[in-house]
Design a protein around this motif. Structure first.
Motif, PDB file in Angstrom:
ATOM      1  N   UNK A  14       0.813  -1.215   0.000  1.00 56.02           N
ATOM      2  CA  UNK A  14       0.000   0.000   0.000  1.00 56.02           C
ATOM      3  C   UNK A  14       0.848   1.267   0.000  1.00 56.02           C
ATOM      4  N   UNK A  15       2.173   1.121   0.071  1.00 53.19           N
ATOM      5  CA  UNK A  15       3.058   2.277   0.028  1.00 53.19           C
ATOM      6  C   UNK A  15       3.142   3.066   1.317  1.00 53.19           C
ATOM      7  N   UNK A  16       2.568   2.558   2.403  1.00 56.66           N
ATOM      8  CA  UNK A  16       2.571   3.285   3.677  1.00 56.66           C
ATOM      9  C   UNK A  16       3.703   2.868   4.601  1.00 56.66           C
ATOM     10  N   UNK A  17       4.258   1.683   4.350  1.00 56.30           N
ATOM     11  CA  UNK A  17       5.327   1.169   5.208  1.00 56.30           C
ATOM     12  C   UNK A  17       6.481   0.653   4.353  1.00 56.30           C
ATOM     13  N   UNK A  18       7.631   0.584   4.995  1.00 51.36           N
ATOM     14  CA  UNK A  18       8.771  -0.119   4.430  1.00 51.36           C
ATOM     15  C   UNK A  18       9.126  -1.221   5.426  1.00 51.36           C
ATOM     16  N   UNK A  19       9.449  -2.400   4.914  1.00 48.40           N
ATOM     17  CA  UNK A  19       9.812  -3.511   5.791  1.00 48.40           C
ATOM     18  C   UNK A  19      11.322  -3.674   5.813  1.00 48.40           C
ATOM     19  N   UNK A  20      11.859  -3.816   7.005  1.00 43.51           N
ATOM     20  CA  UNK A  20      13.284  -4.062   7.192  1.00 43.51           C
ATOM     21  C   UNK A  20      13.421  -5.479   7.713  1.00 43.51           C
ATOM     22  N   UNK A  21      14.189  -6.300   6.997  1.00 42.46           N
ATOM     23  CA  UNK A  21      14.352  -7.699   7.373  1.00 42.46           C
ATOM     24  C   UNK A  21      15.513  -7.853   8.345  1.00 42.46           C
ATOM     25  N   UNK A  22      15.311  -8.682   9.363  1.00 39.94           N
ATOM     26  CA  UNK A  22      16.367  -8.981  10.325  1.00 39.94           C
ATOM     27  C   UNK A  22      16.575 -10.491  10.386  1.00 39.94           C
ATOM     28  N   UNK A  23      17.692 -10.947   9.835  1.00 41.77           N
ATOM     29  CA  UNK A  23      18.001 -12.377   9.891  1.00 41.77           C
ATOM     30  C   UNK A  23      18.436 -12.785  11.298  1.00 41.77           C
ATOM     31  N   UNK A  24      18.867 -11.834  12.099  1.00 42.05           N
ATOM     32  CA  UNK A  24      19.314 -12.129  13.467  1.00 42.05           C
ATOM     33  C   UNK A  24      18.121 -12.397  14.383  1.00 42.05           C
ATOM     34  N   UNK A  25      17.068 -11.577  14.271  1.00 44.25           N
ATOM     35  CA  UNK A  25      15.915 -11.714  15.167  1.00 44.25           C
ATOM     36  C   UNK A  25      14.739 -12.454  14.530  1.00 44.25           C
ATOM     37  N   UNK A  26      14.870 -12.837  13.244  1.00 48.83           N
ATOM     38  CA  UNK A  26      13.781 -13.514  12.525  1.00 48.83           C
ATOM     39  C   UNK A  26      12.506 -12.687  12.537  1.00 48.83           C
TER      40      UNK A  26
END
Length: 182
Positions: free
Chosen positions: A2-14
Motif C-alpha cells: 500500500x506504500x505506507x510502510x517499508x519492511x526491514x528484514x532482520x536475519x538475526x531476530x527472525x
C-alpha cells in the motif's frame, strides 16, 4: 504494497520491522519470519516471499496486512535474490552457492524449473515485457537472459567484475547494474 510502510528484514531476530514511510517510526513487528535475507511482494500484493540464504529455504506467505505461511521450500544452494512475474503467478529465486535459478509457482508452492545459470547468481529481475528474466552472475562478471517459461539461457552480456544487482532507471527500458568488485 500500500506504500505506507517499508519492511526491514532482520536475519538475526527472525523479524520484519515495519516503518512508517513518511516518519520512519516503527509501526509494527512481524515475528517468526525465519532468516529473511531478501524479501519481496508480488505485483498484486497478495504474496510475500522471503529467501533464507543461511538456512536454504524459500518461504511463501499469503498477505492481507498480516502474514500466513503458505509454504516453505527447502532448496539447497543459498537462496538469495528474487523477482516476480508481472501476473503474480511465479517467483524466481537465485541460488548463489549452487549456480542455479529456480522458478516457483506461488499458488501451489511447486518448483516449475531449477536450472544451472552460472557461477554465483545474485540479482534477478523480470523485464516489463514478461518475456525475459535477467540474472546477474557475480562469479562470472556477466548477466544472462533467461526464458521465464523454462529457464533456458537465451543471451549473455559480459559486465564489470562482480555483477551483483539491478535497479530500474524508471523509464521501463533501462536497468542499472551494480558490480561488487569493480
Amino acid at each position: 504494497p500500500d506504500g505506507k510502510e517499508v519492511l526491514v528484514a532482520s536475519t538475526v531476530t527472525n523479524e520484519l520491522v515495519a516503518l512508517d514511510i513518511k516518519t520512519g517510526v516503527r509501526t509494527r513487528v512481524l515475528r517468526d519470519v525465519i532468516d529473511p535475507y531478501q524479501l519481496g511482494f508480488s505485483p498484486d500484493g497478495k504474496w510475500l516471499v522471503t529467501a533464507a540464504y543461511r538456512l536454504d529455504h524459500v518461504d511463501i506467505y499469503r498477505y492481507d496486512g498480516n502474514l500466513k505461511l503458505a509454504g516453505r521450500l527447502f532448496i539447497d544452494g543459498m537462496p538469495s535474490h528474487l523477482a516476480f512475474d508481472n501476473e503474480s503467478q511465479t517467483v524466481f529465486v537465485t541460488l548463489q552457492q549452487s549456480a542455479r535459478t529456480v522458478a516457483i509457482d506461488l499458488k501451489t508452492q511447486a518448483v516449475k524449473w531449477n536450472v544451472a545459470v552460472g557461477k554465483a547468481p545474485a540479482g534477478v529481475v523480470m523485464l516489463p515485457d514478461s518475456k525475459r528474466l535477467l540474472v546477474a552472475l557475480t562469479g562470472e562478471d556477466a548477466v544472462v537472459t533467461l526464458d521465464p517459461a523454462n529457464g533456458e539461457i537465451t543471451g549473455r552480456l559480459q559486465t564489470g567484475k562482480g555483477a551483483h544487482n539491478f535497479w530500474p532507471k524508471g523509464d521501463g527500458r533501462h536497468w542499472f547494474l551494480s558490480n561488487r568488485i569493480e
